[in-house]
Design a protein around this motif. Structure first.
Motif, mmCIF file in Angstrom:
data_model
loop_
_atom_site.group_PDB
_atom_site.id
_atom_site.type_symbol
_atom_site.label_atom_id
_atom_site.label_comp_id
_atom_site.label_asym_id
_atom_site.label_seq_id
_atom_site.Cartn_x
_atom_site.Cartn_y
_atom_site.Cartn_z
ATOM 1 N N VAL A 47 22.206 -65.038 8.883
ATOM 2 C CA VAL A 47 21.766 -65.684 7.648
ATOM 3 C C VAL A 47 21.226 -64.642 6.663
ATOM 4 O O VAL A 47 21.548 -64.665 5.471
ATOM 5 N N ALA A 48 20.433 -63.701 7.196
ATOM 6 C CA ALA A 48 19.851 -62.682 6.319
ATOM 7 C C ALA A 48 20.952 -61.847 5.667
ATOM 8 O O ALA A 48 20.878 -61.536 4.474
ATOM 9 N N LEU A 49 21.992 -61.523 6.439
ATOM 10 C CA LEU A 49 23.100 -60.751 5.866
ATOM 11 C C LEU A 49 23.772 -61.540 4.749
ATOM 12 O O LEU A 49 24.114 -60.995 3.698
ATOM 13 N N TYR A 50 23.943 -62.841 4.981
ATOM 14 C CA TYR A 50 24.563 -63.682 3.965
ATOM 15 C C TYR A 50 23.736 -63.684 2.683
ATOM 16 O O TYR A 50 24.272 -63.602 1.578
ATOM 17 N N TYR A 51 22.407 -63.755 2.839
ATOM 18 C CA TYR A 51 21.550 -63.771 1.655
ATOM 19 C C TYR A 51 21.568 -62.427 0.939
ATOM 20 O O TYR A 51 21.410 -62.360 -0.273
ATOM 21 N N LEU A 52 21.735 -61.347 1.704
ATOM 22 C CA LEU A 52 21.708 -60.020 1.083
ATOM 23 C C LEU A 52 23.037 -59.640 0.453
ATOM 24 O O LEU A 52 23.102 -58.758 -0.392
ATOM 25 N N LEU A 53 24.100 -60.312 0.898
ATOM 26 C CA LEU A 53 25.444 -59.949 0.465
ATOM 27 C C LEU A 53 25.581 -59.852 -1.069
ATOM 28 O O LEU A 53 26.061 -58.827 -1.568
ATOM 29 N N PRO A 54 25.163 -60.874 -1.831
ATOM 30 C CA PRO A 54 25.338 -60.764 -3.287
ATOM 31 C C PRO A 54 24.623 -59.551 -3.885
ATOM 32 O O PRO A 54 25.180 -58.892 -4.762
ATOM 33 N N LEU A 55 23.432 -59.262 -3.382
ATOM 34 C CA LEU A 55 22.702 -58.108 -3.912
ATOM 35 C C LEU A 55 23.477 -56.830 -3.615
ATOM 36 O O LEU A 55 23.639 -55.958 -4.479
ATOM 37 N N TYR A 56 23.981 -56.749 -2.389
ATOM 38 C CA TYR A 56 24.758 -55.574 -1.983
ATOM 39 C C TYR A 56 26.000 -55.423 -2.860
ATOM 40 O O TYR A 56 26.285 -54.328 -3.369
ATOM 41 N N VAL A 57 26.705 -56.528 -3.076
ATOM 42 C CA VAL A 57 27.927 -56.469 -3.879
ATOM 43 C C VAL A 57 27.608 -56.056 -5.317
ATOM 44 O O VAL A 57 28.314 -55.250 -5.919
ATOM 45 N N MET A 58 26.503 -56.600 -5.851
ATOM 46 C CA MET A 58 26.089 -56.211 -7.196
ATOM 47 C C MET A 58 25.893 -54.697 -7.280
ATOM 48 O O MET A 58 26.366 -54.043 -8.202
ATOM 49 N N ILE A 59 25.170 -54.160 -6.293
ATOM 50 C CA ILE A 59 24.853 -52.734 -6.332
ATOM 51 C C ILE A 59 26.117 -51.896 -6.230
ATOM 52 O O ILE A 59 26.353 -51.003 -7.057
ATOM 53 N N VAL A 60 26.971 -52.193 -5.230
ATOM 54 C CA VAL A 60 28.154 -51.325 -5.068
ATOM 55 C C VAL A 60 29.106 -51.477 -6.242
ATOM 56 O O VAL A 60 29.670 -50.486 -6.708
ATOM 57 N N THR A 61 29.258 -52.705 -6.755
ATOM 58 C CA THR A 61 30.181 -52.871 -7.881
ATOM 59 C C THR A 61 29.709 -52.069 -9.090
ATOM 60 O O THR A 61 30.507 -51.464 -9.803
ATOM 61 N N SER A 62 28.373 -52.072 -9.298
ATOM 62 C CA SER A 62 27.871 -51.406 -10.495
ATOM 63 C C SER A 62 28.004 -49.882 -10.402
ATOM 64 O O SER A 62 27.860 -49.202 -11.402
#
Lengths: 313, 296
Positions: A47-62
């Motif tokens: 669950v924690a990974l799922y919640y962190l996923l958008p933040l992670y994607v935001m960071i790597v995409t940027s």
């Protein structure tokens, strides 16, 4: 294309994240490595990974360049880290005719948030103090109306406020928006302060009165110094709330005074031009940064703020 | 309280003066503003508010407008799913965190951080994640599952579920926090007693703990519900109401008619309907919570 490479890169990225997220796993020292614990920690980590996923994607995409985004996988860490999207989002991204980036929205948001927070907390703390210690006739009735007001959809009061602000000559200005934020922050903050001041021992108040202190003297010299924690809670609540506001910003200000959230939405959802996803994500992160920093720094106080605001004490 | 301090008109004068902002807000903005909007919803106001009363015309037109019906339907679907799912999810997560685990604070921090972000940020991130060409769908296609089809943002039938995913991500942490506070409020003796009687944990939760937490559930529901009615920013950022009008919601309908469509009467009528919906939820709750007994 480079499927296996990007895949293993993803796995490496996930591995690199894991220790930061979950820390040492496994059972408590005195407990055995039971199926129950595996289930609990397993579920929580997923669950924690799922919640962190958008933040992670935001960071790597940027941090990627556009060619890499077009070819690669959104979960893959950047091959070539570039800060160009951040620079562009901050200083060059266009909304309408202005091309000075999100920095304009950022400073607008600062100029909105700081006075709004100060004014709303000043008003609400005095209100809460008057309600807790100086109950006058009708006070409870106004307070009840105020709390009910918190549930009225904003849309109902949008237009009357437009008229009111226009009559006062501050429609479309930052002053007007500050006033609106103070008005709509009042119910929850007044509740917060009233409950806090009610919980203080009444003897303090009585002793001060016997000694001849008046309304403002007691407030400034006794109540204020005793209630710093609740002021911090109220500040956290207001800074994040006002920073994240979109509706009031778009209704009560003009384009060159738009707060950051409104400008961000205009940049990302503008129809003209080629979509630059990396710039969009950098802009999104920049806008989310202020509340995120407050959240991670304040920790328990943030939780206390929303709990106090949400559940009536 | 009042009995020990006799009230005279000037005795509390300073307090009354200090409370003027509150009194003005309560009377002018909340009561006055609401009354104004409700009154003008019965007029034929277009570009500017006018006092030409037309009875229920605006409401008849409102309920005959497909766009309004779509937005009501969306709000109902989103609202029911959001309430059920965020309560279930929030409760399960809170129950997991309540098992005296290690790193509870870390997990709680991670589950709650989306709540600190604005709906605009939430909507834009999920717009990117659900992007059909680059997002989750394309990643799964590249992994070899070519027929995988999950493209809610460009499919009018399921777009509201795309918004729901984002809404749940943002809001379920709050529900988890409220539930956790509720669970911590339960007397530990109850757990001991149920263990002595040999009742399995899940049965204890369903038949003892959840009924005991009824006030927490009700308060949480009211909070979620009042948030759902306000759903606006998320839609604007994530879908812009699209494709077409497929993800419209009442709050957006009101805004568009008031500030862009130059049809104030419709906006007022629609916002009055929103107010009515909120009252249907809040009045029974307030009655349960404060009715009967004196306020605490």
């Amino acid at each position: 294309m480079s499927d296996p490479a990007s895949l293993s890169a993803t796995v490496a990225g996930a591995d690199a994240m894991a220790p930061a997220l979950s820390g040492p796993r496994g059972p408590k020292p005195r407990r055995r490595f039971s199926r129950r614990n595996v289930f609990i920690y397993g579920t929580l980590i997923v669950v924690a990974l799922y919640y962190l996923l958008p933040l992670y994607v935001m960071i790597v995409t940027s941090l990627k360049g556009m060619p890499e985004i077009r070819l690669g996988n959104i979960f893959a860490p950047p091959v070539e880290i570039t800060f160009q999207p951040w620079v562009k989002a901050w200083a060059e991204a266009c909304t309408g005719l202005n091309c000075d980036g999100l920095s304009r929205g950022f400073w607008n948001s600062v100029r909105i948030t700081v006075p709004s927070v100060i004014l709303s907390i000043a008003i609400a703390s005095v209100n809460g103090y008057a309600l807790a210690n100086w109950r006058f006739k009708g006070a409870d009735m106004f307070f009840t109306i105020l709390i009910f007001g918190a549930f009225i959809p904003y849309q109902v009061m949008l237009y009357p406020l437009v008229i009111l602000l226009r009559e006062m000559g501050i429609y479309g200005t930052l002053t007007g928006l500050v006033l609106v934020h103070s008005i709509f922050g009042m119910p929850i903050l007044t509740l917060l302060f009233r409950n806090y001041f009610t919980s203080l021992p009444e003897e303090l108040f009585k002793a001060a009165r016997v000694d001849g202190a008046g309304f403002w003297q007691i407030y400034l010299q006794i109540m204020l110094p005793m209630s710093l924690p609740i002021f911090v809670v109220a500040m956290i609540l207001q800074v994040t709330g006002i920073w994240n506001d979109f509706l009031f910003g778009v209704v009560y200000t003009k384009p060159d005074l738009y707060p950051m959230t409104v400008q961000l939405n205009n940049i990302v959802n503008s129809v003209q031009g080629v979509k630059e996803y990396n710039v969009n994500m950098a802009a999104t992160l920049l806008t989310g940064l202020v509340p995120l920093v407050i959240y991670f720094v304040s920790g328990k106080l943030f939780v206390r703020g929303i709990a106090a605001g949400a559940v009536k004490g | 309280m009042a009995a020990t301090r006799p009230i005279r008109l000037f005795r509390n004068l300073t307090a009354k003066i200090a409370a003027i902002p509150m009194i003005l807000t309560a009377l002018v903005v909340f009561v006055g503003g609401t009354a104004w909007t409700v009154t003008y919803s019965f007029t034929s106001s277009k570009l500017l508010p006018r006092t030409k009363f037309v009875g229920l015309d605006q409401y008849e037109r409102l309920w005959a407008t497909p766009r309004w019906l779509v937005s009501i339907e969306n709000l109902l679907i989103y609202g029911v799913c959001m309430m059920v799912l965020s309560l279930v999810l929030g409760f399960l997560l809170a129950a997991l965190l309540d098992q005296k685990i290690r790193y509870e604070n870390t997990f709680r921090t991670i589950l709650l951080y989306p709540f600190a972000l604005s709906f605009i940020v939430t909507g834009l991130v999920w717009q990117w994640l659900l992007n059909p060409d680059f997002g989750i769908q394309s990643v799964i296609h590249r992994l070899g599952w070519e027929s995988f089809d999950f493209n809610p943002l460009y499919n009018a039938d399921i777009v509201i579920f795309g918004v729901l995913i984002a809404g749940l991500w943002q809001g379920s942490g709050l529900v988890m926090c409220l539930m956790l506070a509720g669970l911590r409020g339960i007397d530990q003796e109850i757990w001991k007693a149920s263990r002595v009687d040999g009742i399995p944990a899940w049965k204890t939760y369903i038949f003892i703990i959840i009924p005991m937490m009824r006030p927490v559930f009700i308060t949480t529901l009211v909070i979620i519900a009042s948030g759902i009615v306000r759903l606006y920013d998320l839609i604007v950022a994530q879908t812009g109401g699209g494709p077409g009008i497929a993800s419209d919601v009442p709050a957006k309908y009101v805004y568009d008619y008031m500030f862009q469509g130059q049809n104030l009467g419709q906006g007022f009528a629609a916002s009055t309907m929103m107010l009515l919906a909120v009252l249907v939820v809040v009045i029974p709750w307030a009655y349960l919570e404060f009715g009967g007994k004196k306020r605490v």
